[in-house]
Design a protein around this motif. Structure first.
Motif, PDB file in Angstrom:
ATOM      1  N   SER A  75      33.859  43.190  57.594  1.00  0.00           N
ATOM      2  CA  SER A  75      33.339  44.193  56.657  1.00  0.00           C
ATOM      3  C   SER A  75      31.954  43.753  56.194  1.00  0.00           C
ATOM      4  O   SER A  75      31.718  42.558  56.029  1.00  0.00           O
ATOM      5  N   PRO A  76      31.057  44.702  56.003  1.00  0.00           N
ATOM      6  CA  PRO A  76      29.710  44.330  55.581  1.00  0.00           C
ATOM      7  C   PRO A  76      29.651  43.874  54.127  1.00  0.00           C
ATOM      8  O   PRO A  76      28.688  43.212  53.729  1.00  0.00           O
ATOM      9  N   VAL A  77      30.652  44.233  53.352  1.00  0.00           N
ATOM     10  CA  VAL A  77      30.701  43.882  51.925  1.00  0.00           C
ATOM     11  C   VAL A  77      32.106  43.392  51.602  1.00  0.00           C
ATOM     12  O   VAL A  77      33.055  43.744  52.299  1.00  0.00           O
ATOM     13  N   PRO A  78      32.270  42.572  50.558  1.00  0.00           N
ATOM     14  CA  PRO A  78      33.632  42.149  50.192  1.00  0.00           C
ATOM     15  C   PRO A  78      34.458  43.362  49.773  1.00  0.00           C
ATOM     16  O   PRO A  78      33.946  44.272  49.121  1.00  0.00           O
ATOM     17  N   ILE A  79      35.722  43.349  50.174  1.00  0.00           N
ATOM     18  CA  ILE A  79      36.582  44.507  49.901  1.00  0.00           C
ATOM     19  C   ILE A  79      37.751  44.111  49.011  1.00  0.00           C
ATOM     20  O   ILE A  79      38.318  43.026  49.147  1.00  0.00           O
ATOM     21  N   THR A  80      38.073  44.994  48.081  1.00  0.00           N
ATOM     22  CA  THR A  80      39.305  44.864  47.308  1.00  0.00           C
ATOM     23  C   THR A  80      40.346  45.785  47.936  1.00  0.00           C
ATOM     24  O   THR A  80      40.127  46.989  48.048  1.00  0.00           O
ATOM     25  N   TYR A  81      41.456  45.188  48.382  1.00  0.00           N
ATOM     26  CA  TYR A  81      42.566  45.959  48.927  1.00  0.00           C
ATOM     27  C   TYR A  81      43.614  46.144  47.836  1.00  0.00           C
ATOM     28  O   TYR A  81      43.977  45.184  47.145  1.00  0.00           O
ATOM     29  N   SER A  82      44.075  47.376  47.703  1.00  0.00           N
ATOM     30  CA  SER A  82      44.984  47.693  46.609  1.00  0.00           C
ATOM     31  C   SER A  82      46.352  48.112  47.133  1.00  0.00           C
ATOM     32  O   SER A  82      46.448  48.731  48.201  1.00  0.00           O
ATOM     33  N   PHE A  83      47.384  47.741  46.390  1.00  0.00           N
ATOM     34  CA  PHE A  83      48.763  48.116  46.729  1.00  0.00           C
ATOM     35  C   PHE A  83      49.460  48.602  45.471  1.00  0.00           C
ATOM     36  O   PHE A  83      49.373  47.955  44.422  1.00  0.00           O
ATOM     37  N   LEU A  84      50.187  49.694  45.575  1.00  0.00           N
ATOM     38  CA  LEU A  84      50.966  50.162  44.428  1.00  0.00           C
ATOM     39  C   LEU A  84      52.180  49.258  44.226  1.00  0.00           C
ATOM     40  O   LEU A  84      52.761  48.764  45.190  1.00  0.00           O
ATOM     41  N   ALA A  85      52.545  49.082  42.961  1.00  0.00           N
ATOM     42  CA  ALA A  85      53.779  48.357  42.619  1.00  0.00           C
ATOM     43  C   ALA A  85      54.328  48.960  41.328  1.00  0.00           C
ATOM     44  O   ALA A  85      53.713  48.818  40.279  1.00  0.00           O
ATOM     45  N   PRO A  86      55.459  49.647  41.408  1.00  0.00           N
ATOM     46  CA  PRO A  86      55.972  50.347  40.231  1.00  0.00           C
ATOM     47  C   PRO A  86      56.795  49.462  39.301  1.00  0.00           C
ATOM     48  O   PRO A  86      57.141  49.887  38.200  1.00  0.00           O
ATOM     49  N   SER A 128      39.522  40.623  48.042  1.00  0.00           N
ATOM     50  CA  SER A 128      40.236  40.513  46.767  1.00  0.00           C
ATOM     51  C   SER A 128      41.406  41.483  46.827  1.00  0.00           C
ATOM     52  O   SER A 128      41.427  42.376  47.670  1.00  0.00           O
ATOM     53  N   LEU A 129      42.352  41.273  45.936  1.00  0.00           N
ATOM     54  CA  LEU A 129      43.527  42.141  45.955  1.00  0.00           C
ATOM     55  C   LEU A 129      43.773  42.754  44.593  1.00  0.00           C
ATOM     56  O   LEU A 129      43.402  42.184  43.550  1.00  0.00           O
ATOM     57  N   GLU A 130      44.387  43.895  44.631  1.00  0.00           N
ATOM     58  CA  GLU A 130      44.654  44.646  43.401  1.00  0.00           C
ATOM     59  C   GLU A 130      46.067  45.197  43.469  1.00  0.00           C
ATOM     60  O   GLU A 130      46.525  45.621  44.530  1.00  0.00           O
ATOM     61  N   ILE A 131      46.728  45.173  42.330  1.00  0.00           N
ATOM     62  CA  ILE A 131      48.045  45.801  42.183  1.00  0.00           C
ATOM     63  C   ILE A 131      47.857  47.034  41.312  1.00  0.00           C
ATOM     64  O   ILE A 131      47.149  46.989  40.296  1.00  0.00           O
ATOM     65  N   ALA A 132      48.470  48.142  41.711  1.00  0.00           N
ATOM     66  CA  ALA A 132      48.318  49.378  40.930  1.00  0.00           C
ATOM     67  C   ALA A 132      49.676  49.880  40.456  1.00  0.00           C
ATOM     68  O   ALA A 132      50.585  50.097  41.258  1.00  0.00           O
ATOM     69  N   VAL A 133      49.810  50.029  39.137  1.00  0.00           N
ATOM     70  CA  VAL A 133      50.995  50.671  38.570  1.00  0.00           C
ATOM     71  C   VAL A 133      50.692  52.162  38.414  1.00  0.00           C
ATOM     72  O   VAL A 133      49.531  52.564  38.471  1.00  0.00           O
ATOM     73  N   PHE A 134      51.718  52.963  38.275  1.00  0.00           N
ATOM     74  CA  PHE A 134      51.449  54.402  38.145  1.00  0.00           C
ATOM     75  C   PHE A 134      52.346  55.064  37.115  1.00  0.00           C
ATOM     76  O   PHE A 134      53.539  55.204  37.308  1.00  0.00           O
TER      77      PHE A 134
END
Ligand code: HMG
Ligand code: MG
Length: 334
Positions: A75-86, A128-134
């Motif tokens: 990737s040309p730039v750093p990426i944050t990958y996100s995953f949902l977690a309820p 980087s990583l991200e967790i997403a609640v909803f």
């Protein structure tokens, strides 16, 4: 000072695919993510640690996270990958995988990596990583989507957000049905959204993504919602707009949000998607359309429009859907 940088959160691999009835092969999902990673996008929502009984299509999210950690995705730039977690189970699944790949991702506590020398062959930046609640702004949607009340969902999210932050991950919090609910109607109270946003930020969420799940939002109601959030003390920089385009109003509502001061937009390539718990809802506003729109205003997304248009055409064909991006089709036809 006028801020012309806009962050696009590509949600196609998750929101775009979660509702598909036929199983999309893992290899296709990974190819989609790897292609998107090369376009200049900085945020990609890659999967969901939810119950496979509820959303079967997201069942291979563990493999996707493992792939991201094991392979240095270019990737040309750093990426944050996100995953949902309820819930805690979703977070635990993610952190168990992360524990096996320490060093493969950047955490909040890491020192910023020095810029690589320009000559030698570049090592891709660590993700980087991200967790997403909803959460949901109505009780009925909360029950349908999470099988619990809004209050109970907040109790479940608190340890998920805290646990994600403690593991050095970013934490995102969605609020669904902010501009209309498939079960309770269009008139969702913006003060309720504001109070939920405040609670989730107090729990430590880095960002609130406002979901117009049904696409029933209009320009005046978008403005009313954002005005109400500001009055409640929620800062524009803590907000993202997550607009589904079911009524074709997503770009108009994005324009209102942009003018208000929001600088993060969730989009899906080729306009893929829909929510399993929002009957008839279409996909998010197309990435191609938003990038074109923003660049036409002199805003900077960093995203290569032609590359995204190619990906949109490819993935739509792969999943047997029509390409819902007007801009994508126009760019490819030109
Ligand atoms: P539940 O049935 O009440 O959960 O579902 P439970 O705790 O009673 O557990 C029941 C079973 O689910 C157990 O398995 C658990 O292990 C399992 P069993 O013993 O029966 O074999 N389970 C899980 N499995 C994997 N991962 C987990 C997990 N948790 C429990 N994390 C639950 C509650 C929240 C799990 C369920 O309702 C669920 O998974 N919901 C997810 C719904 C979803 O993914 N919706 C779509 C995403 S949200 C969206 O699209 C909106 C958004 O785009 C914004 C917008 O547009 O508005 C974000
Ligand atoms: Mg959505």
């Amino acid at each position: 000072p006028f801020n012309n940088r806009v962050r696009i959160v590509e949600v196609g691999p998750r929101d775009g695919l979660q509702n598909e009835k036929t199983t999309i092969p893992l290899a296709t999902k990974i190819e989609l993510i790897e292609r998107l990673a090369r376009t200049g996008l900085t945020s990609i929502e890659a999967g969901a640690f939810v119950s496979p009984k509820w959303v079967p299509q997201m069942d291979n999210s563990s493999e996707i996270l493992e792939h991201i950690l094991k392979h240095s995705i270019q990737s040309p730039v750093p990426i944050t990958y996100s995953f949902l977690a309820p819930n805690a189970k979703g977070l635990d699944t993610a952190t168990a995988i992360l524990a096996q790949h320490r060093g493969a991702f950047t955490t909040d506590s890491d020192a910023p990596s020095p810029s690589p020398p320009s000559s030698s062959s570049p090592t891709p930046p660590k993700p980087s990583l991200e967790i997403a609640v909803f959460a949901a702004a109505t009780e009925t949607f909360s029950q349908r989507n999470l099988n619990c009340s809004i209050a109970d969902s907040l109790d479940r999210f608190r340890p998920v957000i805290a646990g994600a932050k403690a593991s050095g991950l970013r934490a995102r919090a969605y609020i669904s049905v902010v501009l209309g609910c498939p079960f309770e109607g269009h008139d969702v109270d913006p003060r309720r959204v504001a109070s939920l946003a405040t609670s989730l930020l107090e729990m430590g969420a880095d960002e609130i993504s406002l979901g117009d799940t049904t696409g029933t939002g209009t320009a005046p109601r978008t403005k009313e919602l954002l005005t109400c959030l500001r009055a409640a003390g929620v800062r524009d920089e803590d907000l993202a707009m997550h607009l589904h385009d079911t009524y074709g109003q997503a770009l108009v509502n994005a324009a209102v949000a942009l003018e208000h001061g929001v600088r993060t937009f969730d989009t899906s390539v080729a306009g893929l998607g829909g929510c399993p718990y929002s009957p008839g809802a279409t996909g998010n506003v197309a990435t191609e359309d938003v990038v074109y729109f923003l660049e036409s205003l002199g805003m900077d997304t960093g995203v290569d429009l032609d590359a995204v248009a190619d990906i949109g055409e490819w993935i739509a064909a792969r999943v047997g859907k029509s390409n819902e991006s007007a801009v994508g089709k126009a760019v490819l036809g030109a």
